[in-house]
Write a protein that holds these residues in place. Structure first.
Motif, PDB file in Angstrom:
ATOM      1  N   ARG A  57      26.990  34.164 -27.482  1.00 10.02           N
ATOM      2  CA  ARG A  57      28.208  34.286 -28.300  1.00 10.02           C
ATOM      3  C   ARG A  57      29.407  34.666 -27.440  1.00 10.02           C
ATOM      4  NH1 ARG A  57      24.272  35.999 -32.152  1.00 10.02           N
ATOM      5  NH2 ARG A  57      24.308  38.175 -31.452  1.00 10.02           N
ATOM      6  N   MET A  58      29.186  35.486 -26.422  1.00  8.51           N
ATOM      7  CA  MET A  58      30.275  35.866 -25.527  1.00  8.51           C
ATOM      8  C   MET A  58      30.788  34.662 -24.737  1.00  8.51           C
ATOM      9  SD  MET A  58      28.702  39.440 -24.090  1.00  8.51           S
ATOM     10  CE  MET A  58      28.417  40.854 -25.147  1.00  8.51           C
ATOM     11  N   LEU A  59      29.873  33.888 -24.166  1.00  6.91           N
ATOM     12  CA  LEU A  59      30.283  32.693 -23.422  1.00  6.91           C
ATOM     13  C   LEU A  59      31.038  31.721 -24.329  1.00  6.91           C
ATOM     14  CD1 LEU A  59      27.058  32.094 -21.308  1.00  6.91           C
ATOM     15  CD2 LEU A  59      29.296  32.792 -20.425  1.00  6.91           C
ATOM     16  N   GLN A  60      30.579  31.575 -25.546  1.00  6.95           N
ATOM     17  CA  GLN A  60      31.250  30.675 -26.484  1.00  6.95           C
ATOM     18  C   GLN A  60      32.639  31.189 -26.830  1.00  6.95           C
ATOM     19  OE1 GLN A  60      28.059  30.775 -29.299  1.00  6.95           O
ATOM     20  NE2 GLN A  60      27.085  28.920 -28.513  1.00  6.95           N
ATOM     21  N   ALA A  61      32.802  32.513 -26.941  1.00  7.97           N
ATOM     22  CA  ALA A  61      34.115  33.082 -27.222  1.00  7.97           C
ATOM     23  C   ALA A  61      35.072  32.851 -26.060  1.00  7.97           C
ATOM     24  CB  ALA A  61      33.983  34.582 -27.515  1.00  7.97           C
TER      25      ALA A  61
END
Length: 268
Positions: free
Chosen positions: A54-58
């Motif tokens: 989720r962090m990479l996607q953000a």
């Protein structure tokens, strides 16, 4: 063949054609993986692969280069392998522009939807609207615990004054959260991606202070990033203290001098 590679391949509905160890961080295992259908990627362990996904996607959604996420479960994260020639020295200006773009993405409060961890060290991200309190309780005091009575006492004294040293309501920027030079990939004079995030919303100056922990950002970086708020030099050791405490907590006494240096710079 490793369980990590097999699990990543299974998530993607394929089987492993080739796998080999890949240079990774000190807190996770990384393997290069080629599937029978020809797809190539990295398979990575970590404290919470779904949270890291989720962090990479953000980060990518903010318009900043980061690996594409192919799959994640509770054990493994399968991500794109990005080019890296180790040429950060030629890409400081590009990094300044990219970090500014990241920090222009903002949240409504300080924190993150997921808690996280660096190895054994828990990172609590419960949302708060009081930045000095968030930084004291969820970062400095938590990382200082167990590092020795003298360091703990000095960090507690510093935290008692954080309301005077830090802005109470800085812009809650999207932070990489572990922005040291080893987590910045560069190729042909450009940044190809930011990796191994520990994202949350907070004061953007903390990413910049962390970047200076093991590298020396150039004038080109700061020119591209843009002006920092008045008093940033005085705040820098306070913000660099957290990653220094993390290193002392996880890796031992070799980092005590770094911690004590930042405490002294901050006046404690």
């Amino acid at each position: 063949m490793s369980d990590l590679a097999e699990r990543a391949a299974g998530l993607l509905g394929s089987t492993v054609a080739e796998t080999r160890p890949f240079a990774g961080g000190s807190l996770s295992s990384v393997e290069f993986l080629r599937l029978d259908d020809g797809r190539e990627m990295l398979a990575k362990s970590g404290p919470s692969p779904r949270a890291e996904a989720r962090m990479l996607q953000a980060i990518r959604a903010a318009g900043v280069p980061a690996p594409e996420v192919f799959a994640a479960d509770g054990v493994v994260l399968a991500i794109e392998r990005l080019p890296d020639d180790g040429g950060l020295s030629l890409a400081w200006a590009d990094l300044g522009r990219i970090v500014r773009t990241l920090h222009e993405k903002t949240g409504e409060a300080y924190g993150w939807e997921d808690d996280y961890a660096f190895g054994k060290l828990a990172i609590t991200n419960t949302f708060s609207d009081d930045w000095p309190r968030f930084y004291a309780e969820n970062r400095l005091l938590a990382a200082a615990r167990g590092t020795g009575a003298d360091v703990e006492r000095r960090v507690e004294a510093l935290c008692g004054r954080l309301g005077d040293l830090l802005p109470r309501r800085p812009r809650p920027s999207l932070l990489h959260g572990d922005l040291w030079s080893g987590n910045v990939l560069a190729s042909n004079g450009r940044i190809s991606g930011l990796i191994d995030p520990a994202c949350y919303y907070g004061d953007g100056e903390i990413d910049i202070a962390m970047l200076g922990l093991f590298a020396r950002p150039t004038t080109a970086f700061f020119d591209a990033y843009g002006p920092l708020s008045a008093g940033h030099r005085e705040r820098a050791p306070v913000y660099a203290l957290w990653p220094a405490l993390v290193h002392l907590n996880l890796f031992g006494a070799g980092y005590r001098g770094m911690v004590e240096g930042y405490l002294a710079e901050a006046g404690f």
